[in-house]
Scaffold this motif. Structure first.
Motif, PDB file in Angstrom:
ATOM      1  N   THR A  14       0.826  -1.203   0.000  1.00 44.75           N
ATOM      2  CA  THR A  14       0.000   0.000   0.000  1.00 44.75           C
ATOM      3  C   THR A  14       0.860   1.252   0.000  1.00 44.75           C
ATOM      4  N   ALA A  15       1.963   1.236   0.731  1.00 42.58           N
ATOM      5  CA  ALA A  15       2.878   2.374   0.707  1.00 42.58           C
ATOM      6  C   ALA A  15       3.649   2.429  -0.613  1.00 42.58           C
ATOM      7  N   GLN A  18       2.131   4.043  -3.817  1.00 42.69           N
ATOM      8  CA  GLN A  18       1.835   5.475  -3.805  1.00 42.69           C
ATOM      9  C   GLN A  18       2.808   6.254  -4.687  1.00 42.69           C
ATOM     10  N   TRP A  44      -5.913   1.006  -2.774  1.00 43.70           N
ATOM     11  CA  TRP A  44      -4.816   1.172  -3.724  1.00 43.70           C
ATOM     12  C   TRP A  44      -5.230   2.123  -4.829  1.00 43.70           C
ATOM     13  N   PRO A  45      -4.300   2.938  -5.327  1.00 42.94           N
ATOM     14  CA  PRO A  45      -4.635   3.894  -6.384  1.00 42.94           C
ATOM     15  C   PRO A  45      -4.852   3.204  -7.730  1.00 42.94           C
ATOM     16  N   VAL A 138       1.678   5.099   4.977  1.00 42.37           N
ATOM     17  CA  VAL A 138       0.658   6.061   4.557  1.00 42.37           C
ATOM     18  C   VAL A 138       0.015   6.593   5.833  1.00 42.37           C
ATOM     19  N   LEU A 300       6.196   8.602   4.527  1.00 41.32           N
ATOM     20  CA  LEU A 300       6.003   8.057   3.184  1.00 41.32           C
ATOM     21  C   LEU A 300       6.942   8.700   2.161  1.00 41.32           C
ATOM     22  N   SER A 301       7.169   9.999   2.236  1.00 46.04           N
ATOM     23  CA  SER A 301       7.973  10.667   1.213  1.00 46.04           C
ATOM     24  C   SER A 301       9.411  10.157   1.225  1.00 46.04           C
ATOM     25  N   LEU A 304       9.409   6.630  -0.413  1.00 47.96           N
ATOM     26  CA  LEU A 304       9.268   6.656  -1.867  1.00 47.96           C
ATOM     27  C   LEU A 304      10.522   7.212  -2.533  1.00 47.96           C
TER      28      LEU A 304
END
Length: 316
Positions: A14-15, A18, A44-45, A138, A300-301, A304
């Motif tokens: 899930t993370a 993103q 999920w996107p 997230v 999260l940032s 990623l």
């Protein structure tokens, strides 16, 4: 970039999804372990798409994220070629620790990514190119209210996994506060432990409902002896929950001073549970420290960004 990844670990994925890429997850008719498809209990996107194996050869996959040893052969079979591959290891080693040799140690040209520094230390990866990308979460937001003077525990299959997940410690924690145990296959846990239902209640909730339920409990207890680093612990910290945890594997890194109580002395841990339950203001202040620490290290940032850097390196 088009990334092939199996749906193995819902919370972690899930993370990961993103990010800015297209994430291709295999799907097979029975949605078995090798083709589970998109998540049904996680949000999920739309950039996560599911494809059956017979369509993967034409999917222009740029990189493959492996998570289980047999996926190496599956990827070559389904893609008909061998794009860059990264093996993501979620788990601490089992067996002859610390001499457990990682499967990637014998796979040429596959980068190995661990989710904790403890795991990297304990696995024998031979000459494999190895790095650590710590978890990212997230952010569910500071949802903690602590209105219920209970302790929350999240663990899947506690009866089967026994001492690994600290199931044998739950009666001791239940003497300090009523326990609410969340996770898969937790039904009948109170009877299994010989506890009255009021001292230990089981809950099986969809992921989208879990955070709000946890946030109503006063304190989060992490009794697990041997695991990588439970994402539920990091999620509880993001919620603003004070945490009480065994000082095992990566926990001492994840829970700094001021975010909770970490020890291998069960008497200190149960005293901490009692203190948090008896003093909601103290619980709130420590929970705020836990959230601050979790956002700083497991945001999260950062997660990623770390993955973006690695993916660019392996696809050059």
């Amino acid at each position: 970039m088009r990334i092939l990844i199996w749906h193995v670990h819902g919370s972690w994925t899930t993370a990961f999804v993103q990010g800015p890429h297209t994430y291709v997850v295999p799907v097979i008719p029975d949605r078995g372990p090798d083709g589970l498809g998109r998540a049904r209990t996680f949000d999920w996107p739309d950039n996560v798409i599911e494809l059956p194996p017979e369509r993967l050869r034409d999917a222009d996959i740029d990189v493959v994220i492996l998570q289980r040893p047999h996926e190496y052969a599956l990827a070559e079979q389904w893609l008909g070629r061998r794009p860059p591959m990264v093996y993501l290891e979620h788990n601490a080693p089992d067996g002859d620790v610390p001499n457990t040799r990682h499967p990637v140690a014998d796979l040429p040209g596959v980068s190995l990514v661990h989710v904790t520094h403890f795991n990297r230390l304990m696995w024998d990866a031979g000459s494999a190119e190895t790095t650590v990308i710590e978890h990212g979460i997230v952010d569910p937001g500071p949802l903690w209210t602590g209105e219920m003077p209970h302790a929350a525990v999240v663990v899947n299959e506690p009866k089967r996994r026994g001492r690994t997940t600290g199931t044998d410690l739950l009666p001791t924690f239940a003497d300090a506060a009523p326990l609410d145990v969340f996770g898969m296959r937790t039904e009948g846990l109170a009877d299994h432990l010989g506890l009255a239902a009021g001292r230990c209640r089981s809950h099986e909730l969809a992921q989208r409902d879990l955070h709000s339920a946890l946030a109503r409990r006063r304190v989060y207890v992490h009794p697990i002896r041997w695991t990588s680093l439970g994402l539920s612990l990091l999620e509880a910290m993001h919620l603003g929950m004070p945490v009480v945890a065994l000082a095992t594997t990566e926990v001492t890194e994840a829970v700094p001073t001021g975010a909770g109580v970490v020890s291998n002395r069960i008497d200190l841990l149960t005293d901490a549970v009692r203190d948090f339950v008896a003093d909601p203001l103290h619980a709130r202040l420590v929970g705020e420290g836990a959230r601050t620490a979790a956002l700083a290290r497991y945001g999260l940032s950062r997660f990623l960004d770390d993955w973006e850097q690695l993916l660019k390196e392996v696809t050059r």
